[in-house]
Design a protein around this motif. Structure first.
Motif, PDB file in Angstrom:
ATOM      1  N   GLU A  73      51.840  63.746  20.840  1.00  0.00           N
ATOM      2  CA  GLU A  73      53.161  64.039  21.403  1.00  0.00           C
ATOM      3  C   GLU A  73      53.317  65.530  21.622  1.00  0.00           C
ATOM      4  O   GLU A  73      53.068  66.320  20.712  1.00  0.00           O
ATOM      5  CB  GLU A  73      54.268  63.656  20.421  1.00  0.00           C
ATOM      6  CG  GLU A  73      54.241  62.248  19.954  1.00  0.00           C
ATOM      7  CD  GLU A  73      55.293  62.063  18.866  1.00  0.00           C
ATOM      8  OE1 GLU A  73      55.085  61.231  18.000  1.00  0.00           O
ATOM      9  OE2 GLU A  73      56.306  62.798  18.884  1.00  0.00           O
ATOM     10  N   VAL A  74      53.773  65.885  22.820  1.00  0.00           N
ATOM     11  CA  VAL A  74      54.153  67.273  23.083  1.00  0.00           C
ATOM     12  C   VAL A  74      55.546  67.284  23.704  1.00  0.00           C
ATOM     13  O   VAL A  74      55.946  66.328  24.368  1.00  0.00           O
ATOM     14  CB  VAL A  74      53.150  67.996  24.021  1.00  0.00           C
ATOM     15  CG1 VAL A  74      51.815  68.206  23.356  1.00  0.00           C
ATOM     16  CG2 VAL A  74      52.980  67.260  25.339  1.00  0.00           C
ATOM     17  N   ARG A 118      68.231  61.357  20.191  1.00  0.00           N
ATOM     18  CA  ARG A 118      67.097  61.534  19.268  1.00  0.00           C
ATOM     19  C   ARG A 118      66.622  60.181  18.744  1.00  0.00           C
ATOM     20  O   ARG A 118      65.428  59.919  18.670  1.00  0.00           O
ATOM     21  CB  ARG A 118      67.507  62.400  18.079  1.00  0.00           C
ATOM     22  CG  ARG A 118      67.454  63.860  18.401  1.00  0.00           C
ATOM     23  CD  ARG A 118      67.308  64.714  17.119  1.00  0.00           C
ATOM     24  NE  ARG A 118      67.672  66.061  17.481  1.00  0.00           N
ATOM     25  CZ  ARG A 118      68.855  66.606  17.206  1.00  0.00           C
ATOM     26  NH1 ARG A 118      69.745  65.965  16.481  1.00  0.00           N
ATOM     27  NH2 ARG A 118      69.142  67.818  17.618  1.00  0.00           N
ATOM     28  N   ALA A 119      67.578  59.325  18.362  1.00  0.00           N
ATOM     29  CA  ALA A 119      67.209  58.009  17.813  1.00  0.00           C
ATOM     30  C   ALA A 119      66.492  57.178  18.868  1.00  0.00           C
ATOM     31  O   ALA A 119      65.494  56.507  18.576  1.00  0.00           O
ATOM     32  CB  ALA A 119      68.460  57.289  17.316  1.00  0.00           C
ATOM     33  N   ARG A 153      57.968  55.246  18.505  1.00  0.00           N
ATOM     34  CA  ARG A 153      57.436  54.253  17.551  1.00  0.00           C
ATOM     35  C   ARG A 153      56.736  53.122  18.292  1.00  0.00           C
ATOM     36  O   ARG A 153      55.714  52.619  17.844  1.00  0.00           O
ATOM     37  CB  ARG A 153      58.565  53.670  16.689  1.00  0.00           C
ATOM     38  CG  ARG A 153      58.920  54.554  15.500  1.00  0.00           C
ATOM     39  CD  ARG A 153      59.698  53.802  14.442  1.00  0.00           C
ATOM     40  NE  ARG A 153      60.958  53.273  14.941  1.00  0.00           N
ATOM     41  CZ  ARG A 153      62.091  53.984  15.032  1.00  0.00           C
ATOM     42  NH1 ARG A 153      62.124  55.236  14.623  1.00  0.00           N
ATOM     43  NH2 ARG A 153      63.188  53.436  15.507  1.00  0.00           N
ATOM     44  N   GLU A 154      57.290  52.742  19.467  1.00  0.00           N
ATOM     45  CA  GLU A 154      56.663  51.663  20.247  1.00  0.00           C
ATOM     46  C   GLU A 154      55.245  52.046  20.669  1.00  0.00           C
ATOM     47  O   GLU A 154      54.409  51.184  20.869  1.00  0.00           O
ATOM     48  CB  GLU A 154      57.473  51.383  21.521  1.00  0.00           C
ATOM     49  CG  GLU A 154      58.702  50.544  21.272  1.00  0.00           C
ATOM     50  CD  GLU A 154      59.564  50.451  22.528  1.00  0.00           C
ATOM     51  OE1 GLU A 154      59.063  50.740  23.636  1.00  0.00           O
ATOM     52  OE2 GLU A 154      60.744  50.099  22.377  1.00  0.00           O
ATOM     53  N   LEU A 155      54.997  53.349  20.829  1.00  0.00           N
ATOM     54  CA  LEU A 155      53.687  53.808  21.308  1.00  0.00           C
ATOM     55  C   LEU A 155      52.761  54.213  20.167  1.00  0.00           C
ATOM     56  O   LEU A 155      51.595  54.546  20.396  1.00  0.00           O
ATOM     57  CB  LEU A 155      53.876  54.990  22.268  1.00  0.00           C
ATOM     58  CG  LEU A 155      54.562  54.613  23.587  1.00  0.00           C
ATOM     59  CD1 LEU A 155      55.137  55.846  24.262  1.00  0.00           C
ATOM     60  CD2 LEU A 155      53.580  53.905  24.514  1.00  0.00           C
ATOM     61  N   ALA A 156      53.293  54.187  18.924  1.00  0.00           N
ATOM     62  CA  ALA A 156      52.478  54.605  17.772  1.00  0.00           C
ATOM     63  C   ALA A 156      51.241  53.718  17.691  1.00  0.00           C
ATOM     64  O   ALA A 156      51.316  52.516  17.933  1.00  0.00           O
ATOM     65  CB  ALA A 156      53.296  54.502  16.489  1.00  0.00           C
ATOM     66  N   GLY A 157      50.111  54.324  17.385  1.00  0.00           N
ATOM     67  CA  GLY A 157      48.893  53.541  17.257  1.00  0.00           C
ATOM     68  C   GLY A 157      48.141  53.395  18.574  1.00  0.00           C
ATOM     69  O   GLY A 157      46.983  53.004  18.577  1.00  0.00           O
ATOM     70  N   SER A 158      48.796  53.700  19.704  1.00  0.00           N
ATOM     71  CA  SER A 158      48.098  53.661  20.992  1.00  0.00           C
ATOM     72  C   SER A 158      47.426  55.015  21.209  1.00  0.00           C
ATOM     73  O   SER A 158      47.603  55.942  20.414  1.00  0.00           O
ATOM     74  CB  SER A 158      49.098  53.396  22.125  1.00  0.00           C
ATOM     75  OG  SER A 158      49.865  54.561  22.363  1.00  0.00           O
TER      76      SER A 158
END
Ligand code: ADP
Length: 205
Positions: free
Chosen positions: A3-4, A92-93, A100-105
């Motif tokens: 993430e940037v 922000r939320a 979070r939906e993209l976490a792990g990708s």
């Protein structure tokens, strides 16, 4: 996933850079677009805004009259703080939920946050770096006059309400110089993309 954050003054070329990074494979989180979604009729953010500012901020069709809110907060820093207290936590939320939906990708997430320098940037966990699109303010004024329906004085007034060039540069882990031609900007974006992917490939992350 990496993430940037991407920021720059109005007219710096953030949207142009964001689109160029998307062409190279980034997933864009556009803070302004998310704010607009959160302010649709029926969404809690709009209801909180009406509770605070009154129904005069709505058009007859129930949509937000942006100019009405802008007129209030422009004159009154307390009202601007009240607006930010409603909108900022919600945006922000929502951005955190999308991350979070993209976490792990293996996605490269670029978050376009126009007012990053103004909203008290946090070095949140997982953020690999901040990209600042840097431009001479007078170049931004010229481009805003050419590309949007603003006079030079209106563009200067908007810039004057934002963070200074130096304040923004102080946040930067990577600076994109957008004082040159569109072709020169593409080269800068290539360098930036290499930098982002080197962060992802770094064994320490
Ligand atoms: P921001 O999203 O930061 O407000 P934009 O990406 O919308 O800025 O750019 C502002 C204007 O300047 C747009 O009309 C865009 O097409 C133009 N622009 C951006 N970069 C350049 C450049 N290097 N040369 C000429 N025009 C540019």
């Amino acid at each position: 996933m990496i993430e940037v954050d991407l920021t720059g003054c109005i007219g710096s070329g953030k949207s142009t850079v964001a689109a160029a990074l998307v062409r190279r494979g980034a997933v864009l989180l556009d803070a302004d677009a998310i704010v607009a979604e959160l302010q649709q009729p029926g969404r809690p953010v709009l209801e909180e805004m009406v509770a605070h500012f009154g129904p005069s901020i709505l058009r007859a069709d129930g949509h937000l009259a942006r100019a009405a809110v802008a007129a209030v907060v422009f004159e009154d820093p307390g009202e601007l703080a009240a607006l930010n207290a409603i909108v900022h936590p919600a945006v922000r939320a929502e951005m955190a939920a999308r991350r979070r939906e993209l976490a792990g990708s293996d996605a490269v997430i670029v978050a376009d946050i126009p007012l990053l320098a103004e909203s008290g940037p946090e070095r949140r966990e997982g953020l690999a770096g901040i990209i600042v699109v840097d431009v001479d303010p007078e170049v931004a004024v010229q481009r805003l006059v050419a590309g949007r329906d603003l006079t030079a004085d209106e563009a200067r007034a908007r810039l004057a309400r934002q963070a200074t060039r130096a304040e923004r540069l102080a946040l930067a882990d990577f600076v994109i110089d957008n004082n040159g031609t569109p072709e020169a900007l593409e080269e800068q974006v290539d360098r930036c993309w290499q930098w982002i992917t080197s962060l992802r490939d770094s064994p320490t992350r």
